[in-house]
Motif scaffolding. Sequence first.
Motif, PDB file in Angstrom:
ATOM      1  N   LEU A 227      81.370  62.338  70.946  1.00 21.84           N
ATOM      2  CA  LEU A 227      80.739  61.575  69.876  1.00 21.84           C
ATOM      3  C   LEU A 227      79.662  60.663  70.446  1.00 21.84           C
ATOM      4  N   VAL A 228      78.470  60.710  69.841  1.00 22.98           N
ATOM      5  CA  VAL A 228      77.361  59.864  70.281  1.00 22.98           C
ATOM      6  C   VAL A 228      77.268  58.619  69.409  1.00 22.98           C
ATOM      7  N   GLY A 229      77.252  58.794  68.087  1.00 23.18           N
ATOM      8  CA  GLY A 229      77.202  57.629  67.206  1.00 23.18           C
ATOM      9  C   GLY A 229      76.683  57.985  65.841  1.00 23.18           C
ATOM     10  N   ARG A 230      76.687  56.998  64.963  1.00 18.61           N
ATOM     11  CA  ARG A 230      76.244  57.221  63.584  1.00 18.61           C
ATOM     12  C   ARG A 230      74.737  57.080  63.485  1.00 18.61           C
ATOM     13  N   GLY A 231      74.157  57.947  62.674  1.00 19.56           N
ATOM     14  CA  GLY A 231      72.705  57.927  62.501  1.00 19.56           C
ATOM     15  C   GLY A 231      72.199  56.642  61.892  1.00 19.56           C
ATOM     16  N   ASN A 232      73.014  55.994  61.013  1.00 20.56           N
ATOM     17  CA  ASN A 232      72.550  54.755  60.403  1.00 20.56           C
ATOM     18  C   ASN A 232      72.780  53.549  61.297  1.00 20.56           C
ATOM     19  N   MET A 233      73.312  53.779  62.513  1.00 19.25           N
ATOM     20  CA  MET A 233      73.460  52.698  63.474  1.00 19.25           C
ATOM     21  C   MET A 233      72.577  52.942  64.694  1.00 19.25           C
ATOM     22  N   VAL A 234      71.445  53.596  64.482  1.00 26.12           N
ATOM     23  CA  VAL A 234      70.500  53.838  65.568  1.00 26.12           C
ATOM     24  C   VAL A 234      69.617  52.607  65.744  1.00 26.12           C
TER      25      VAL A 234
ATOM     26  N   VAL B 174      68.792  54.460  70.439  1.00 25.31           N
ATOM     27  CA  VAL B 174      70.066  54.087  71.044  1.00 25.31           C
ATOM     28  C   VAL B 174      71.121  54.033  69.940  1.00 25.31           C
ATOM     29  N   PHE B 175      72.207  54.763  70.136  1.00 25.76           N
ATOM     30  CA  PHE B 175      73.319  54.717  69.191  1.00 25.76           C
ATOM     31  C   PHE B 175      74.247  53.566  69.569  1.00 25.76           C
ATOM     32  N   ALA B 176      74.428  52.648  68.620  1.00 17.89           N
ATOM     33  CA  ALA B 176      75.232  51.456  68.895  1.00 17.89           C
ATOM     34  C   ALA B 176      76.630  51.816  69.394  1.00 17.89           C
TER      35      ALA B 176
ATOM     36  N   ASP C 206      86.519  44.170  73.886  1.00 14.70           N
ATOM     37  CA  ASP C 206      85.979  44.572  72.595  1.00 14.70           C
ATOM     38  C   ASP C 206      84.478  44.322  72.604  1.00 14.70           C
ATOM     39  N   ALA C 207      83.736  45.099  71.828  1.00 16.50           N
ATOM     40  CA  ALA C 207      82.280  44.951  71.808  1.00 16.50           C
ATOM     41  C   ALA C 207      81.715  45.464  70.490  1.00 16.50           C
ATOM     42  N   ILE C 208      80.674  44.793  70.025  1.00 15.47           N
ATOM     43  CA  ILE C 208      79.876  45.247  68.892  1.00 15.47           C
ATOM     44  C   ILE C 208      78.412  45.149  69.311  1.00 15.47           C
ATOM     45  N   VAL C 209      77.655  46.198  69.076  1.00 17.32           N
ATOM     46  CA  VAL C 209      76.262  46.271  69.514  1.00 17.32           C
ATOM     47  C   VAL C 209      75.349  46.322  68.293  1.00 17.32           C
ATOM     48  N   VAL C 210      74.292  45.517  68.323  1.00 16.36           N
ATOM     49  CA  VAL C 210      73.322  45.469  67.225  1.00 16.36           C
ATOM     50  C   VAL C 210      71.908  45.512  67.796  1.00 16.36           C
ATOM     51  N   GLY C 211      70.951  45.787  66.918  1.00 14.19           N
ATOM     52  CA  GLY C 211      69.545  45.760  67.303  1.00 14.19           C
ATOM     53  C   GLY C 211      68.874  44.516  66.746  1.00 14.19           C
ATOM     54  N   VAL C 212      68.374  43.673  67.634  1.00 10.57           N
ATOM     55  CA  VAL C 212      67.750  42.406  67.250  1.00 10.57           C
ATOM     56  C   VAL C 212      66.228  42.552  67.336  1.00 10.57           C
ATOM     57  N   PRO C 213      65.476  42.056  66.341  1.00 10.89           N
ATOM     58  CA  PRO C 213      64.016  42.172  66.391  1.00 10.89           C
ATOM     59  C   PRO C 213      63.444  41.587  67.678  1.00 10.89           C
ATOM     60  N   ASP C 214      62.454  42.284  68.228  1.00 11.19           N
ATOM     61  CA  ASP C 214      61.844  41.858  69.483  1.00 11.19           C
ATOM     62  C   ASP C 214      60.339  42.189  69.444  1.00 11.19           C
TER      63      ASP C 214
END
Length: 537
Positions: free
Chosen positions: A426-433, A441-443, A458-466
């Motif tokens: 499993l790589v990840g969900r498309g709506n969490m790219v 990057v798949f979260a 435990d970990a949660i990954v998000v994309g922050v504006p840059d």
Amino acid sequence: MTAGEGTVRPVAGDWNFGDLLDATAAAVPGDRPALIHGERVVSWADFDARTNRLARALLAAGLPTGARVAILARNIPEFIEIACAAFKARLSHVNINYRYTTGEIDYVLQDCQAQGLFYQAEFAELVAPLLPSLALAVQIDGGQYDAMVGEGDGRPLDITRSPEDGYLLYTGGTTGKPKGVMWRSGDARVSQLEAPTIKTVVRTMADHVAMVAENPLPGRVIPACPLMHGAGLNSSMAELVGGGTAVLLPDTRFDAERLWDEAERTRATRILIVGDVFARPMAQALQRHPGRWDLSSLRVISSAGLMWSREVKRVLVDAIPQLTLVDILGASEASGFGYAITTATSETPTGWFEPGRHTVLVEPETDRVLEADQPGEGWLARRAPFGLGYHGDPAKTAATYRRIGDEVLAIPGDMAVREADGRLRLVGRGNMVINTGGEKVFAEEVEEAMKRASGIEDAIVVGVPDPVWGRKVVALACVTDRYDAGVAQREMLAELAAYKMPKHIILLDTLPRHASGKSDYRTALTIAMRELGLETA
């Protein structure tokens, strides 16, 4: 229930849960427990009569075939009774998240056009403004409900049901409003029978009745996760139609030691959890108190919807050697994409799954279905049976249940890689790219690598504006005293390309999660923005 445009496919099964419940009740001893909730025990005879009376009361209230009846409740016996009565009356039960606000509850009721609502007293104030618009509103812990299940004819209904009868499963997802996935009974039951733990072939009602009647020691399942989510109620229904027992934890908050207490007391055979958020405290409790619990009846712990790490699995099977751990890869829209089995003597690595027999991969660029033995990367998809589509949303239905060639496939949005040995990674969900510097990057891929690193629990990954990268990868993490940032980084780099590595790791005591245990990405992004001194996205 009717399928959305583009979802026509062969009928997968002729099962109906109302018929299954009737047949099962007639085949099991009446004094066998059907529901256990703390000291309260509902026998199969009482469960059958109560749900029959409730089904009659719903019909007497004027609810027509297919009418939606919503349930707003925690893990209590009445939740299961209402769902089963709806099946028996040919109505469609609807789950509502008990963490919702009045506005969110109203949205679901309006979206599914609910005619009825059952709710616990603790939510009475929340739903009070909504009750006048409903044909039937019943407080569960009150006299009206007691009368509905306790008075009148408790015999099976003289009613002809259909495999088209079904239910709505509302899923919050990570973006947008909740969507109600429509499931027909026939498809849902056939999907249940695909589980790798089911050894008996059941094709007809006669097969089913024989299986139930000939099994003197049926299962007892503890759904540790909320019934308001699909996996919790589905696992309970699967055990009940098999003549078994659903054991509900008596507390409103999850407590691992309390879970083991109940598993021992009720002689549970199976526990359903959602990944490490449940499994890790369960493993830690076993380590703190070796030998405290007699868990010799326990055979299976299954998990759905969230990563379940190898080290936690090893603690569980080391402490309970007879266990089989089943990691289920599925979605609200379709189930049985893959399974990972761990025992005391064998294991499938975390993040890898043996594909289900209806599972395929679809190339993103060409929409070509890969051959069954062909390695490659693609959208995770499956052939029928699966959900009918999203209620009231033909556009989203067409996007998820897609016609490719001469068949319709369910493609909820997960990406996976088929390795040379046939297993799926499993790589990840498309709506969490996360699009960062032109790379995707798949979260979830980053989260899994982090959880395998030393000292990260435990970990949660998000994309922050840059301003440079467009979005940058940022992680929230819970760590132990073994955590060393340098060591963890080296271990993660052994699995991840450099561009996938988090630019920041924010350490927290707890991470934001929904009641199901799944990551609350919206809140996680807000926290990340605040901790980095940025304005909320």
